[in-house]
Design a protein around this motif. Structure first.
Motif, PDB file in Angstrom:
ATOM      1  N   SER A  14       0.825  -1.208   0.000  1.00 39.43           N
ATOM      2  CA  SER A  14       0.000   0.000   0.000  1.00 39.43           C
ATOM      3  C   SER A  14       0.858   1.255   0.000  1.00 39.43           C
ATOM      4  O   SER A  14       0.601   2.198  -0.761  1.00 39.43           O
ATOM      5  CB  SER A  14      -0.924  -0.003   1.215  1.00 39.43           C
ATOM      6  N   SER A  70       2.812   1.652  -3.309  1.00 40.90           N
ATOM      7  CA  SER A  70       1.878   1.928  -4.405  1.00 40.90           C
ATOM      8  C   SER A  70       1.441   3.384  -4.382  1.00 40.90           C
ATOM      9  O   SER A  70       1.316   4.032  -5.433  1.00 40.90           O
ATOM     10  CB  SER A  70       0.648   1.018  -4.301  1.00 40.90           C
ATOM     11  N   LYS A  71       1.201   3.894  -3.190  1.00 41.18           N
ATOM     12  CA  LYS A  71       0.815   5.298  -3.060  1.00 41.18           C
ATOM     13  C   LYS A  71       1.896   6.200  -3.627  1.00 41.18           C
ATOM     14  O   LYS A  71       1.605   7.147  -4.376  1.00 41.18           O
ATOM     15  CB  LYS A  71       0.552   5.619  -1.593  1.00 41.18           C
ATOM     16  N   HIS A  72       3.155   5.896  -3.321  1.00 39.10           N
ATOM     17  CA  HIS A  72       4.258   6.727  -3.795  1.00 39.10           C
ATOM     18  C   HIS A  72       4.488   6.573  -5.295  1.00 39.10           C
ATOM     19  O   HIS A  72       4.923   7.520  -5.961  1.00 39.10           O
ATOM     20  CB  HIS A  72       5.536   6.391  -3.033  1.00 39.10           C
ATOM     21  N   ARG A  93      -2.855   2.409  -8.673  1.00 37.08           N
ATOM     22  CA  ARG A  93      -4.176   2.208  -8.088  1.00 37.08           C
ATOM     23  C   ARG A  93      -4.197   0.942  -7.237  1.00 37.08           C
ATOM     24  O   ARG A  93      -3.704  -0.109  -7.657  1.00 37.08           O
ATOM     25  CB  ARG A  93      -5.240   2.092  -9.180  1.00 37.08           C
ATOM     26  N   GLN A  94      -4.787   1.062  -6.056  1.00 37.04           N
ATOM     27  CA  GLN A  94      -4.927  -0.089  -5.177  1.00 37.04           C
ATOM     28  C   GLN A  94      -6.348  -0.646  -5.277  1.00 37.04           C
ATOM     29  O   GLN A  94      -7.286   0.088  -5.587  1.00 37.04           O
ATOM     30  CB  GLN A  94      -4.630   0.317  -3.738  1.00 37.04           C
TER      31      GLN A  94
END
Length: 216
Positions: free
Chosen positions: A164, A167-169, A173-174
């Motif tokens: 998570s 992926s944010k950085h 898309r999660q």
């Protein structure tokens, strides 16, 4: 013995996620298997199966695991069938299921989030490890890439290796709340994170071409 090669042959890529009845591959069973497969021709296909656990396996299941992956809500293998191809809507025997999974993984680079966990269950399920000997954890790959791009951008342990966080950085898309802990959406997530890292500016400069996709 050297494991390097001057000529690296392209390999298929198999982004894989399993949903299981618990965390211990020696005691718990895998019941859902998702694979996003990229062949050496670059074509991408998706595959999803469910396997009906035995009554004994369900008795030994971790209730928390069943709740997290919503086993009782999502199990759709028809009564009397051992397994089910979710994409094509076809019942399978265990032998047919294992052959299909083995064929997709044979010689492929196995990737996923904390892929060692899935690999342990797959090895027990198939009785073999047909994939390339160097699986790739996409969260670790992304964290290393981010850290090499911006050392010190996040201090110490806060620079999390969680899928998570990285992926944010990376802007990946999660899965939404209804998709989390389901095999195919999680396999897609890992595939998207992997391809985002490998196509990012600066990747080839910091990582030798072919290090992940090649036969090293």
């Amino acid at each position: 013995m050297s494991t390097s090669s001057t000529t690296k042959q392209p390999r298929p890529l198999a982004s894989t996620d399993l949903e299981t009845l618990g965390l211990d591959p020696a005691r718990h069973d895998a019941w859902e298997i998702g694979i996003v497969y990229r062949g050496i021709d670059g074509m991408v296909s998706e595959h999803l199966w469910q396997k009906r656990p035995s009554e004994q396996a369900l008795l030994e299941a971790d209730p928390e695991a069943l709740e997290i992956n919503r086993y009782h809500e999502r199990m759709v293998v028809p009564e009397g069938a051992e397994a089910f191809d979710m994409i094509h809507g076809v019942p399978l025997t265990l032998g047919e299921l294992f052959k299909e999974i083995h064929d997709f993984l044979d010689g492929a680079i196995l990737i996923g989030s904390n892929i060692g966990f899935d690999a342990d269950f797959l090895r027990r399920m198939l009785g073999a490890a047909p994939w390339h000997y160097r699986p790739v954890c996409v969260a670790t790959l992304a964290a290393g890439f981010l850290y090499s791009a911006e050392p010190g951008a996040m201090p110490g342990e806060a620079y999390s290796f969680s899928t998570s966080a990285v992926s944010k950085h990376m802007g990946v898309r999660q899965p939404g709340p209804d998709e989390r802990h389901t095999a195919l959406p999680d396999a897609r997530w890992a595939f998207d994170l992997y391809t985002t890292v490998c196509s990012s500016p600066g990747y080839d400069e910091r990582y030798r071409p072919g290090l992940v996709d090649g036969a090293m």
